[in-house]
Enzyme design. Sequence first.
Site, PDB file in Angstrom:
ATOM      1  N   LYS A  34      16.186 -68.190 -11.554  1.00 36.34           N
ATOM      2  CA  LYS A  34      15.605 -67.261 -12.121  1.00 36.34           C
ATOM      3  C   LYS A  34      16.414 -66.665 -13.561  1.00 36.34           C
ATOM      4  CE  LYS A  34      17.874 -63.577  -9.207  1.00 36.34           C
ATOM      5  NZ  LYS A  34      17.608 -62.491  -8.233  1.00 36.34           N
ATOM      6  N   TYR A 250      32.330 -49.141 -36.366  1.00 39.24           N
ATOM      7  CA  TYR A 250      31.383 -47.665 -36.248  1.00 39.24           C
ATOM      8  C   TYR A 250      32.157 -46.538 -35.502  1.00 39.24           C
ATOM      9  CZ  TYR A 250      27.520 -50.327 -38.463  1.00 39.24           C
ATOM     10  OH  TYR A 250      26.660 -51.054 -38.979  1.00 39.24           O
TER      11      TYR A 250
HETATM   12  C1  LIG Z   1      18.624 -63.143  -7.376  1.00 47.12           C
HETATM   13  C2  LIG Z   1      18.391 -63.292  -5.820  1.00 47.12           C
HETATM   14  C3  LIG Z   1      19.177 -64.228  -5.096  1.00 47.12           C
HETATM   15  C4  LIG Z   1      20.430 -64.859  -5.424  1.00 47.12           C
HETATM   16  O1  LIG Z   1      21.263 -63.641  -5.697  1.00 47.12           O
HETATM   17  P1  LIG Z   1      22.850 -64.152  -5.957  1.00 47.12           P
HETATM   18  O2  LIG Z   1      23.696 -62.831  -5.723  1.00 47.12           O
HETATM   19  O3  LIG Z   1      22.746 -64.469  -7.512  1.00 47.12           O
HETATM   20  O4  LIG Z   1      23.406 -65.241  -5.265  1.00 47.12           O
HETATM   21  C5  LIG Z   1      18.773 -64.436  -3.770  1.00 47.12           C
HETATM   22  N1  LIG Z   1      17.649 -63.780  -3.295  1.00 47.12           N
HETATM   23  C6  LIG Z   1      16.971 -63.325  -3.988  1.00 47.12           C
HETATM   24  C7  LIG Z   1      15.500 -62.709  -3.084  1.00 47.12           C
HETATM   25  C8  LIG Z   1      16.871 -62.903  -5.320  1.00 47.12           C
HETATM   26  O5  LIG Z   1      16.085 -61.970  -6.121  1.00 47.12           O
END
Ligand SMILES: *Cc1c(COP(=O)(O)O)cnc(C)c1O
Length: 354
Positions: A34, A250
């Site tokens: 993702k 800044y």
């Molecule tokens: C993002 C996500 C994962 C992966 O989590 P990590 O901590 O990056 O391993 C697994 N399950 C779901 C439902 C997620 O949204």
Amino acid sequence: MRPITATIDLRALTHNLAVAQRCASGSKVFAVIKANAYGHGVLRAARAFAGAHGFAVIELEAAVRLREAGYRQRILLLEGFFEPRELAVLVDYKLSTTVHSPEQLDMLSALPAHSALDVLLKVNTGMNRLGLQPADAPGALERLERHPGVGQISVMTHFANADAPIGIADQVEIFDAAVGKDRPRSLANSAAVLRFPESHGDWVRPGIMLYGCSPFPESIASDLDLRAAMTLASEIIAVRDLAPGEAVGYGSLFVAHEPTRVAVVACGYADGYPRHAPTGTPVLVGDRLTRTLGRVSMDMLCVDLTAITDARVGTRVVLWGEGNPVEHVAEAAGTVGYELLCALAPRVRVLEKP
Ligand SMILES: *Cc1c(COP(=O)(O)O)cnc(C)c1O
């Protein structure tokens, strides 16, 4: 050309997938890609993870792109669908969907018979974000079973504290009581893959570990035999000397108390570097670790060169990655590696290390 680049080490990605698969040797793996594969590029990551049994994404467009690129694995939408008309896309592209809410269950009435939609029913076991309440799970499973358009039915949940002392035992107990143990199940994120073999089930869902970043606050990737896949690097584009009393950047947040040599680096928050990183955030200049000075601006940040006499304009600087673990940068900036990696900005040129 502006010297900032993000180099993605494809072999590190493949190595990290092998580590996840070794930890969960009895399970199949959804490689979580993702958020543009946590900043690494979704199709690039998929190439490195081609050996995974499946992929998991949030974005429907990413799932479609993966299918169109020829991937035949199971592709899971972690939040499922948002409106009934997306169901036709899921069926056409043979995508697997999470069903986490009563609203989604109702929307399934728009699903034609014989669609063979692959569904993972998500149960809320304590995260209190997505998922049906445990008491509603048996009824939902019955509804899915009666639906002539639904194919395989699995069950899933997500842990709130797999990376923390509190652990997962309470959530697993609630899950087992709600859905039994007879259906294909998926529970484990990276932290649970690494720490809780009893949670692995049929399909694990590692994300962050695949990119070579530790899910635990007390460790870094190399402690876990993981290899950082992204190196964000740039160069020094100016050097100047501050006299005591002079400030940099800044807000004049950093004021020199002694003669201080400052390098300006071509990397700012418009590249994805966190603006809230305070003075003292680690930076690698050449092969020496030093610290940021003052406020990060849109296109530049400043670093302390006082002790690094051989650095000059053109010297390579690693913002995170090889020689400067993203976990340390994140900790200094009050965040986690996840946020830094997936914030990589579109204007940064991406290179691949094969
Ligand atoms: C993002 C996500 C994962 C992966 O989590 P990590 O901590 O990056 O391993 C697994 N399950 C779901 C439902 C997620 O949204």
